[in-house]
Design a protein around this motif. Sequence first.
Motif, short mmCIF file in Angstrom:
data_model
loop_
_atom_site.label_atom_id
_atom_site.label_comp_id
_atom_site.label_asym_id
_atom_site.label_seq_id
_atom_site.Cartn_x
_atom_site.Cartn_y
_atom_site.Cartn_z
N CYS A 136 -17.87 5.85 -3.31
CA CYS A 136 -16.59 6.54 -3.52
C CYS A 136 -16.69 8.05 -3.37
O CYS A 136 -15.65 8.73 -3.29
N THR A 168 -21.22 -0.23 -2.57
CA THR A 168 -19.82 -0.58 -2.76
C THR A 168 -19.63 -1.15 -4.17
O THR A 168 -20.45 -0.89 -5.05
N LEU A 195 -3.96 -3.62 -1.16
CA LEU A 195 -4.11 -2.17 -0.98
C LEU A 195 -5.54 -1.77 -0.68
O LEU A 195 -5.78 -0.76 0.00
N THR A 196 -6.49 -2.52 -1.20
CA THR A 196 -7.90 -2.15 -1.08
C THR A 196 -8.74 -3.37 -0.70
O THR A 196 -8.28 -4.51 -0.77
N CYS A 198 -13.29 -4.48 -0.49
CA CYS A 198 -14.67 -4.07 -0.73
C CYS A 198 -15.60 -5.19 -0.29
O CYS A 198 -15.17 -6.30 -0.02
N THR A 234 -10.15 -8.57 -0.55
CA THR A 234 -9.11 -7.82 -1.27
C THR A 234 -8.98 -8.36 -2.69
O THR A 234 -9.44 -9.46 -2.99
N TYR A 289 -7.76 5.58 -8.87
CA TYR A 289 -8.58 5.72 -7.66
C TYR A 289 -9.07 4.35 -7.19
O TYR A 289 -8.92 3.98 -6.02
N TYR A 290 -9.64 3.59 -8.11
CA TYR A 290 -10.17 2.29 -7.72
C TYR A 290 -9.07 1.30 -7.37
O TYR A 290 -9.31 0.33 -6.64
N THR A 292 -6.47 2.08 -5.62
CA THR A 292 -5.82 2.46 -4.36
C THR A 292 -6.78 2.81 -3.23
O THR A 292 -6.34 3.01 -2.09
N GLN A 293 -8.09 2.91 -3.52
CA GLN A 293 -9.06 3.27 -2.49
C GLN A 293 -10.06 2.14 -2.28
O GLN A 293 -10.60 1.59 -3.25
N SER A 294 -10.32 1.81 -1.04
CA SER A 294 -11.29 0.76 -0.73
C SER A 294 -12.71 1.28 -0.92
O SER A 294 -13.00 2.45 -0.68
N TYR A 305 -10.71 3.30 6.03
CA TYR A 305 -11.91 2.58 5.62
C TYR A 305 -12.24 1.52 6.65
O TYR A 305 -11.35 0.87 7.21
#
Length: 340
Positions: A136, A168, A195-196, A198, A234, A289-290, A292-294, A305
Motif C-alpha cells: 500500500c 499484498t 471496488l478492490t 487483491c 474481490t 483506504y483498504y 477503496t484501494q486494491s 492497479y
Amino acid sequence: MSAIPPSEKSPHPKRVLVLGATGTIGRATVKALVDRGHEVVCFLRTNAGFGVEHEPDESSRLLHGAALRFGDVTDPASVDADGFHGEKFDVLVSCLASRTGVPRDAWAIDYQAHCHALKAAKADGVEHIVLLSAICVQKPLLEFQRAKLAFEAELIASGLSYSIVRPTAFFKSLSGQVDRVKHGKPFLVFGDGELTACKPISARDLGEFIARCLDDPACHNQILPIGGPGEAITPRQQGEELFRLLGREPKFRHVPVALLDAIIVTLSALGRISERLRDKAELARIGRYYATQSMLVLDPRTGRYDAAATPSTGSDTLFDYYEQLIRGKARAERGDHAVF
C-alpha cells in the motif's frame, strides 16, 4: 521468483537477527529461517505478546529453534546492547510494524525504531537487511505509509544490500467476517463489492519468501511486491465463496463509502480536542483506504492497479483457509488494520 525451493536448506547458512518475531508473519518467517538452517536470534519486548502476554518460556515454545533476547526496540542503546549484544550477524530481518498505524506509533516504530536498528546493523557489520514493508505504500495517503517509505529511503541510501518485501493482503485481515456469516449474518461489502481486489498471501508463504531473500541474488537490492497464488479476488468473490463453503445462499449488505467519509469528518472535528478521537479518525481513514484501494501493483503510468503485474508465490489459498476456519482447524488472528 526464487531459484531455491522452500524445502531446501540454505547453501550458505547465516546468522540472522529478527525484529518483529512475535507477529503472525514474524513467527512464520522465523520458522522458515530455522528450517533453512540459519542461526536465528529474535529481539523481543519483555513479555512480548502473541496476541496476549506470554512469559519468556512460552515465547521460546512459539519461536522454536531460535534464540531469544529481550529489550526495547525503540531505545537505540537497548537495540545495540541487548539485541546485537556486541556479536556478529550477517543479516537483519525486520517484520516489525506499528500495531495501529496512528501517526505517533507509525513514526516511532515504522521509521525511528528501524533507523536505530539500521545504525546498529551498520556498526555491527551486517551485510544484508530484509525489510517487510507493505504494497500500500505505492499510493501513500496515510501517515504509516509515509513513515514506511521514509525508512525504505534510508535503507536504500545506507549502502547495505537490501530486500524490501511489499506483500499484498494477509489472510488474517480478510477473515473478520467468517464468524458473522456462520451465525447467519450477511457479508458486508463497500459499494458493489467490486471496488478492490487483491492476491492474498498466507503467513507461511510470505515467511518462506522472506527467508528465500537471504539466498537469492535476484532479490537483493530490490523492492519486491508479492502476492499469493491464483487470480486476484474481490470482496464480493470472498463472500460468495464463504457462503458456498457454508452451503448457503449468498446474502450481502452493501455499505456506502460515504458512510466512512461522514465518520472521518465527524471524528476529525472532534479530534481537535481529543487525542483519542484523533486516533479514531486516523483508524477510520485507514479503513477507508483498504475499502477503496486494491492491494496490487500500481501502474504509475495509468494510475491503475494491475493484477497481472503482481507477482505470485506459494501454494496456500484464502479459500482453503476459509474452509479451515469453518472446520475449526485454524484460528483467525485479526489485524489492527482490518476493515471488518
